[in-house]
Design a protein around this motif. Structure first.
Motif, PDB file in Angstrom:
ATOM      1  N   ASP A 253     -10.708  15.348   9.564  1.00 47.74           N
ATOM      2  CA  ASP A 253     -10.328  14.444  10.655  1.00 47.74           C
ATOM      3  C   ASP A 253      -8.887  13.983  10.494  1.00 47.74           C
ATOM      4  N   ARG A 254      -8.209  13.819  11.629  1.00 46.17           N
ATOM      5  CA  ARG A 254      -6.921  13.121  11.659  1.00 46.17           C
ATOM      6  C   ARG A 254      -7.159  11.746  12.254  1.00 46.17           C
ATOM      7  N   VAL A 255      -6.508  10.732  11.684  1.00 42.83           N
ATOM      8  CA  VAL A 255      -6.771   9.375  12.124  1.00 42.83           C
ATOM      9  C   VAL A 255      -5.477   8.579  12.254  1.00 42.83           C
ATOM     10  N   ILE A 256      -5.552   7.531  13.057  1.00 43.40           N
ATOM     11  CA  ILE A 256      -4.575   6.446  13.033  1.00 43.40           C
ATOM     12  C   ILE A 256      -5.182   5.343  12.177  1.00 43.40           C
ATOM     13  N   LEU A 257      -4.452   4.892  11.173  1.00 41.26           N
ATOM     14  CA  LEU A 257      -4.905   3.834  10.278  1.00 41.26           C
ATOM     15  C   LEU A 257      -4.107   2.564  10.572  1.00 41.26           C
ATOM     16  N   PHE A 258      -4.816   1.503  10.901  1.00 41.12           N
ATOM     17  CA  PHE A 258      -4.211   0.204  11.198  1.00 41.12           C
ATOM     18  C   PHE A 258      -4.673  -0.788  10.131  1.00 41.12           C
ATOM     19  N   THR A 259      -3.717  -1.257   9.314  1.00 35.43           N
ATOM     20  CA  THR A 259      -4.002  -2.251   8.283  1.00 35.43           C
ATOM     21  C   THR A 259      -3.450  -3.585   8.761  1.00 35.43           C
ATOM     22  N   ASN A 260      -4.351  -4.526   9.011  1.00 34.90           N
ATOM     23  CA  ASN A 260      -4.035  -5.738   9.753  1.00 34.90           C
ATOM     24  C   ASN A 260      -4.204  -6.987   8.900  1.00 34.90           C
ATOM     25  N   SER A 261      -3.229  -7.885   8.960  1.00 38.29           N
ATOM     26  CA  SER A 261      -3.371  -9.209   8.349  1.00 38.29           C
ATOM     27  C   SER A 261      -4.065 -10.142   9.328  1.00 38.29           C
ATOM     28  N   MET A 262      -4.983 -10.952   8.821  1.00 43.40           N
ATOM     29  CA  MET A 262      -5.685 -11.912   9.668  1.00 43.40           C
ATOM     30  C   MET A 262      -4.852 -13.167   9.935  1.00 43.40           C
ATOM     31  N   GLY A 263      -3.619 -13.188   9.462  1.00 43.54           N
ATOM     32  CA  GLY A 263      -2.719 -14.288   9.765  1.00 43.54           C
ATOM     33  C   GLY A 263      -2.094 -14.910   8.545  1.00 43.54           C
ATOM     34  N   GLY A 264      -2.858 -15.032   7.457  1.00 45.97           N
ATOM     35  CA  GLY A 264      -2.351 -15.705   6.277  1.00 45.97           C
ATOM     36  C   GLY A 264      -2.076 -14.811   5.095  1.00 45.97           C
ATOM     37  N   THR A 265      -2.317 -13.518   5.242  1.00 43.43           N
ATOM     38  CA  THR A 265      -2.097 -12.584   4.142  1.00 43.43           C
ATOM     39  C   THR A 265      -0.673 -12.043   4.189  1.00 43.43           C
ATOM     40  N   PRO A 266       0.107 -12.189   3.125  1.00 41.48           N
ATOM     41  CA  PRO A 266       1.500 -11.727   3.148  1.00 41.48           C
ATOM     42  C   PRO A 266       1.589 -10.210   3.133  1.00 41.48           C
ATOM     43  N   LEU A 267       2.723  -9.704   3.605  1.00 43.60           N
ATOM     44  CA  LEU A 267       2.923  -8.250   3.663  1.00 43.60           C
ATOM     45  C   LEU A 267       2.895  -7.614   2.281  1.00 43.60           C
ATOM     46  N   LEU A 268       3.296  -8.328   1.248  1.00 42.18           N
ATOM     47  CA  LEU A 268       3.213  -7.794  -0.109  1.00 42.18           C
ATOM     48  C   LEU A 268       1.802  -7.315  -0.412  1.00 42.18           C
ATOM     49  N   GLU A 269       0.813  -8.148  -0.095  1.00 39.77           N
ATOM     50  CA  GLU A 269      -0.587  -7.793  -0.349  1.00 39.77           C
ATOM     51  C   GLU A 269      -1.079  -6.758   0.653  1.00 39.77           C
ATOM     52  N   LEU A 270      -0.594  -6.871   1.889  1.00 43.78           N
ATOM     53  CA  LEU A 270      -1.071  -5.963   2.927  1.00 43.78           C
ATOM     54  C   LEU A 270      -0.624  -4.530   2.662  1.00 43.78           C
ATOM     55  N   TYR A 271       0.640  -4.346   2.265  1.00 42.80           N
ATOM     56  CA  TYR A 271       1.103  -2.995   1.939  1.00 42.80           C
ATOM     57  C   TYR A 271       0.382  -2.450   0.714  1.00 42.80           C
ATOM     58  N   LEU A 272       0.097  -3.314  -0.258  1.00 45.21           N
ATOM     59  CA  LEU A 272      -0.674  -2.871  -1.420  1.00 45.21           C
ATOM     60  C   LEU A 272      -2.029  -2.324  -0.970  1.00 45.21           C
ATOM     61  N   ALA A 273      -2.702  -3.069  -0.107  1.00 46.46           N
ATOM     62  CA  ALA A 273      -4.009  -2.635   0.383  1.00 46.46           C
ATOM     63  C   ALA A 273      -3.903  -1.362   1.213  1.00 46.46           C
ATOM     64  N   HIS A 274      -2.841  -1.264   2.025  1.00 49.64           N
ATOM     65  CA  HIS A 274      -2.666  -0.064   2.843  1.00 49.64           C
ATOM     66  C   HIS A 274      -2.514   1.180   1.969  1.00 49.64           C
ATOM     67  N   GLY A 275      -1.741   1.058   0.900  1.00 52.67           N
ATOM     68  CA  GLY A 275      -1.573   2.193  -0.003  1.00 52.67           C
ATOM     69  C   GLY A 275      -2.893   2.650  -0.598  1.00 52.67           C
ATOM     70  N   ILE A 276      -3.746   1.705  -0.954  1.00 53.71           N
ATOM     71  CA  ILE A 276      -5.066   2.046  -1.487  1.00 53.71           C
ATOM     72  C   ILE A 276      -5.894   2.758  -0.423  1.00 53.71           C
ATOM     73  N   ALA A 277      -5.866   2.239   0.813  1.00 50.07           N
ATOM     74  CA  ALA A 277      -6.641   2.859   1.889  1.00 50.07           C
ATOM     75  C   ALA A 277      -6.189   4.291   2.144  1.00 50.07           C
ATOM     76  N   GLU A 278      -4.891   4.524   2.164  1.00 49.38           N
ATOM     77  CA  GLU A 278      -4.407   5.902   2.372  1.00 49.38           C
ATOM     78  C   GLU A 278      -4.886   6.823   1.257  1.00 49.38           C
ATOM     79  N   ARG A 279      -4.855   6.339   0.008  1.00 52.75           N
ATOM     80  CA  ARG A 279      -5.316   7.162  -1.117  1.00 52.75           C
ATOM     81  C   ARG A 279      -6.802   7.484  -0.995  1.00 52.75           C
ATOM     82  N   LEU A 280      -7.606   6.494  -0.651  1.00 54.84           N
ATOM     83  CA  LEU A 280      -9.048   6.714  -0.537  1.00 54.84           C
ATOM     84  C   LEU A 280      -9.380   7.687   0.592  1.00 54.84           C
ATOM     85  N   LEU A 281      -8.655   7.592   1.688  1.00 57.67           N
ATOM     86  CA  LEU A 281      -8.899   8.520   2.790  1.00 57.67           C
ATOM     87  C   LEU A 281      -8.476   9.940   2.408  1.00 57.67           C
TER      88      LEU A 281
END
Length: 333
Positions: A253-281
């Protein structure tokens, strides 16, 4: 409660004023009823794409009004559905004869009020189609919904269908496209803290210092489980496992991956999580063809995040890449 506000009763109206003066070249805003419209609306020959919902999720929906995305958005009170007269006013302001497509998140008030507005618009001769977005895999039902909730997938839906309408796709074609996006998109989120609604003045729920809520809704609704706080690897794996197994997404499958902050999560943590999600996929053989990272579908100041996956073919990727010019999303212009 610490917030940069004056009166909880006027917070939405004052925020709409600020939005209008910040983006006068893109938006015009009315407050009675509250509607956000692209400055060049109505656009001759173009299907009007309209969405909306409670305030507190900014930049959804008002930040996505503009060329290549929404023609209008209807902001309700904080975490409260817009009224039928708001939606009807949005249709009137944007319909140029090609009809209106309403993109509706699956919350009971939104569904009822958009449905009423659609009936009123059709009674005056405007053709209207409605498509329901219900991408949250966390629960079957919640405090706010009958069935799955509409969450992060709403952004992808608005972008893709908005691009098609901008290219001249007719009303039925836009509705079919929207239904295909809904069929292929899935989301799930997690909360580390609760949001505080201004007129309530206290958090929507309580989490211990070592707890997190898996599968939270964007209004602070209960999730799938309350569990001890985990590190990022295990947390992101929980979200990916739940999303991938639901459709299911499969190798190739090809996908669009959207990693979203709920408002209070800083981009430092969000990019960290995004990198993990890309690796797992990647480990599952799922190709991330496009990605978006940032606070786009928020829940006031809630600390937390959500992941959204959309199975995307060449047509959807082309529409995702199409030019867009809104206050919150801009590329290709």
């Amino acid at each position: 409660m610490k917030k940069i506000i004056n009166d909880p009763a006027t917070v939405v109206a004052e925020a709409l004023h600020g939005l209008a003066v910040a983006h006068p070249e893109r938006l015009r805003v009315t407050t009675d009823p509250a509607v956000i419209v692209r400055t060049d609306a109505p656009v001759a020959g173009k299907v009007a794409v309209i969405s909306g919902g409670g305030s507190g999720h900014e930049p959804l929906h008002g930040g996505f009004v503009g060329s290549g995305m929404l023609d209008a958005a209807c902001p309700g009170a904080v975490f409260t559905s817009p009224t039928p007269d708001q939606v009807q006013a949005a249709v009137t302001a944007t319909d140029a004869g090609a009809g209106a497509l309403l993109l509706v998140k699956n919350y009971t008030g939104d569904v009822l009020n958009f449905e009423t507005a659609a009936e009123l618009a059709e009674a005056t001769g405007t053709p209207v189609r409605s498509v329901l977005i219900d991408d949250d895999v966390a629960v079957a039902d919640s405090t706010f919904t009958a069935g799955r909730r509409g969450v992060g997938g709403t952004l992808l839906l608005e972008k893709i269908v908005g691009a098609a309408a901008e290219r001249g796709t007719d009303l039925d074609g836009c509705a079919r496209l929207a239904a295909s996006v809904v069929a292929g998109v899935r989301s799930m989120g997690v909360a580390l803290t609760a949001p505080t609604v201004p007129h309530v003045g206290e958090p929507s729920f309580t989490l211990g210092a070592d707890e997190m809520e898996i599968g939270i809704g964007i209004h602070g609704e209960p999730g799938r489980a309350r569990v001890p706080l985990e590190d990022a690897d295990r947390l992101v794996a929980r979200l990916v496992d739940a999303i991938v197994s639901d459709l299911p997404f499969v190798a190739g499958d090809r996908v669009i991956l959207f990693t979203n902050s709920m408002g209070g999560t800083p981009l430092l943590e969000l990019y960290l999580a995004h990198g993990i999600a890309e690796r797992l996929l990647a480990e599952r053989g799922i190709e991330v063809a496009r990605r978006l990272v940032g606070p786009y579908v928020t829940s006031l100041e809630m600390q937390g995040m959500s992941l959204t996956l959309l199975r995307a073919d060449d047509q959807l990727l082309d529409l995702w890449d199409a030019p867009v010019c809104t206050p919150a999303l801009r590329w290709g212009m």
